[in-house]
Design an enzyme around this catalytic site. Structure first.
Site, PDB file in Angstrom:
ATOM      1  N   GLU A 102       5.680  -0.750  -9.160  1.00 57.48           N
ATOM      2  CA  GLU A 102       4.438  -0.016  -9.406  1.00 57.48           C
ATOM      3  C   GLU A 102       4.580   1.504  -9.323  1.00 57.48           C
ATOM      4  OE1 GLU A 102       1.176  -1.553  -7.107  1.00 57.48           O
ATOM      5  OE2 GLU A 102       1.259  -3.506  -8.091  1.00 57.48           O
ATOM      6  N   GLU A 142       3.638 -10.252  -9.288  1.00 58.89           N
ATOM      7  CA  GLU A 142       2.697 -10.314  -8.156  1.00 58.89           C
ATOM      8  C   GLU A 142       1.348 -10.773  -8.661  1.00 58.89           C
ATOM      9  OE1 GLU A 142       1.940  -6.905  -5.657  1.00 58.89           O
ATOM     10  OE2 GLU A 142       4.065  -6.409  -5.574  1.00 58.89           O
TER      11      GLU A 142
HETATM   12  C1  NOJ Z   1       0.746  -4.237  -5.032  1.00 60.22           C
HETATM   13  C2  NOJ Z   1       1.937  -3.901  -4.202  1.00 60.22           C
HETATM   14  O1  NOJ Z   1       3.142  -4.012  -4.882  1.00 60.22           O
HETATM   15  C3  NOJ Z   1       1.956  -4.591  -2.865  1.00 60.22           C
HETATM   16  O2  NOJ Z   1       2.759  -3.825  -2.038  1.00 60.22           O
HETATM   17  C4  NOJ Z   1       0.541  -4.750  -2.362  1.00 60.22           C
HETATM   18  O3  NOJ Z   1       0.511  -5.199  -1.048  1.00 60.22           O
HETATM   19  C5  NOJ Z   1      -0.176  -5.712  -3.259  1.00 60.22           C
HETATM   20  N1  NOJ Z   1      -0.122  -5.260  -4.624  1.00 60.22           N
HETATM   21  C6  NOJ Z   1      -1.629  -5.973  -2.896  1.00 60.22           C
HETATM   22  O4  NOJ Z   1      -2.350  -4.795  -2.990  1.00 60.22           O
END
Ligand code: NOJ
Length: 453
Positions: free
Chosen positions: A164, A356
């Site tokens: 991200e 994710e």
């Molecule tokens: C994005 C991130 O990569 C991760 O670190 C985070 O905890 C989750 N999404 C949930 O927000």
């Protein structure tokens, strides 16, 4: 059979969010250590990742839980400053051993290790030298990548360069919600993007060149995804163009600012007019590097964005009152997995992996000693059915990685959000598999067929 036989069912975590042991065994500080310790840290209740889930000490127990859940893969990140305390100099052998031991333990249990090189915990030593603003970061990241590849690539096939970039620069250096809590001007944020794109490219090249076994490489971006309001061509086109719009939600957060250079070897439409001479220019060689071929499109997707005419950009993830919402108010929009898979595949022409996706719930241990989380099961089932639909329609899908393996430190909101399939009691560090962990185990065992039960 809609999902391929080798579909990868995984779960994820990230170094700062789970490891703890923030200053043990020679680890150097990262910006998350420094800035969560600062008096003015805006993190809820002033929480830190100092101990987190204590995964550094309990990784064997944690891998046993992964095995119990039957997951095929575990996506984890490496703490750069655990391996190279100041990010650029001396290697810390104990830090490197930790990851090598973790990989061994996973392999021993038949679980595919998936390595993310950078999940936001920038070494403080690099931040002190300008962080992502310093062009030297590209070379420092290349060296760090080479060290990790040399140490792990005899056992690791799957690699993610950056997690991200939208968020570590967008929230870290643009809106100031994440460490290092900065609000910087576009001019600087563009420079940092330039360096992040080059760092990504240089890491891909390094992995390909030095990996001891054939590698699968991707990055794990996020961005505003949209679903059409109905099935008309017009609505679909609108959702597609908003998903790739360059600046509707701020360019740094967009999909196309990152993925167009990486997959299409160009800046997105509109970038030139928007930035004028501030737009970074790349040499032909640099463009080649940035657009080094990737094996699939990784994407972290939780919710569809709402139209900005209804709400401000920062609240766009949040659903309307009365709509189905997760415990942190993100709207529950399962179709986003179908539409994103379709849109990303059509534009970038590589298979899709959901790197994710997951649901925060208000979990707690019930009187019977178990953690019942029907909302998470329902959420995941709905989202997975939509991804399955994409596969059935011929979109190549590689895998699905649930976020997260266990409850952990959720950045700016600390420990308030519980995303895990495994419940963590932070007082005792006792882990309890939630109902969803057993449910996911059955989904995996049936390669997705039980989603229709
Ligand atoms: C994005 C991130 O990569 C991760 O670190 C985070 O905890 C989750 N999404 C949930 O927000």
């Amino acid at each position: 059979m809609a999902l391929p036989n080798d579909f990868i069912w995984g779960v994820a975590g990230a170094s700062y969010q789970v490891e703890g042991a923030w200053n043990e065994d020679g680890k150097g500080p990262s910006i998350w250590d420094t800035y969560t310790h600062a008096r003015q840290s805006p993190v809820h209740h002033h929480e830190t990742g100092d101990i987190a889930c204590d995964h550094y000490h309990r990784y064997k127990e944690d891998v046993a839980l992964l095995a119990e859940m039957g997951v095929k893969a575990y996506r984890f990140s490496i703490s750069w400053s655990r391996v190279i305390p100041d990010g650029i100099g001396r290697i810390n052998p104990k830090g490197l051993s930790f990851y090598s031991d973790l990989v061994d333990e996973l392999v021993r249990n038949g679980i595919e290790p998936m390595v993310t090189l950078y999940h936001w915990d920038l070494p403080q030593g690099i931040f002190d030298r300008g962080g992502w603003l310093n062009p030297d970061i590209v070379g420092w990241f290349e060296r760090y990548t080479k060290i990790i590849v040399d140490a792990l690539s005899d056992r690791v096939t799957y690699w993610f360069t950056l997690n991200e970039p939208q968020i570590f620069l967008g929230l870290g250096c643009y809106t100031g919600a994440h460490a290092p809590f900065l609000k910087m001007a576009d001019r600087d944020v563009i420079k940092m993007s330039r360096h992040a794109l080059l760092a990504h490219g240089t890491a891909v090249r390094t992995i390909r060149q030095f990996s001891k076994k054939p590698s699968k490489v991707a990055f794990a971006p996020t961005g505003p995804s949209f679903v059409p309001s109905d099935n008309s061509e017009e609505a679909i086109e609108k959702a597609r163009s908003k998903t790739f719009a360059f600046d509707d939600y701020g360019y740094i957060f967009s999909n196309s600012w990152w993925a167009d250079p990486i997959f299409l070897r160009k800046f997105p439409d509109g970038a030139k007019e928007f930035f004028g001479s501030d737009l970074p220019d790349f040499s032909e060689e640099e463009w080649d590097l940035i657009s080094s071929p990737l094996d699939f499109y990784g994407c972290n997707i939780y919710t569809a964005m709402r139209d900005l005419k209804d709400i401000s950009a920062t609240d766009a993830k949040e659903g309307k009152q009365g709509e189905p919402l997760t415990a942190i108010n993100w709207a529950i929009t399962p179709e986003v997995l179908y539409w994103s898979a379709k849109f990303f595949y059509e534009r970038y022409k590589v298979p899709v992996m959901i790197t994710e996706n997951g649901c925060a719930c208000t979990d707690y241990v019930h009187l019977d000693g178990k953690v019942h989380d029907p909302q998470r099961i329902d959420f995941t089932k709905r989202y997975l059915r939509e991804f399955y639909r994409a596969s059935k329609e011929g979109i190549p899908v590689v895998g699905y990685i649930y976020w997260s393996f266990m409850d952990n430190f959720e950045w700016g909101i600390g420990y308030d959000a519980r995303f895990g399939l495994v419940y963590v009691d932070y007082e005792t560090q006792k882990r309890t598999l939630k109902d969803s962990a057993y449910w996911y185990r059955d989904v995996i065992a049936s390669n997705g067929e039980s989603l229709w039960d």
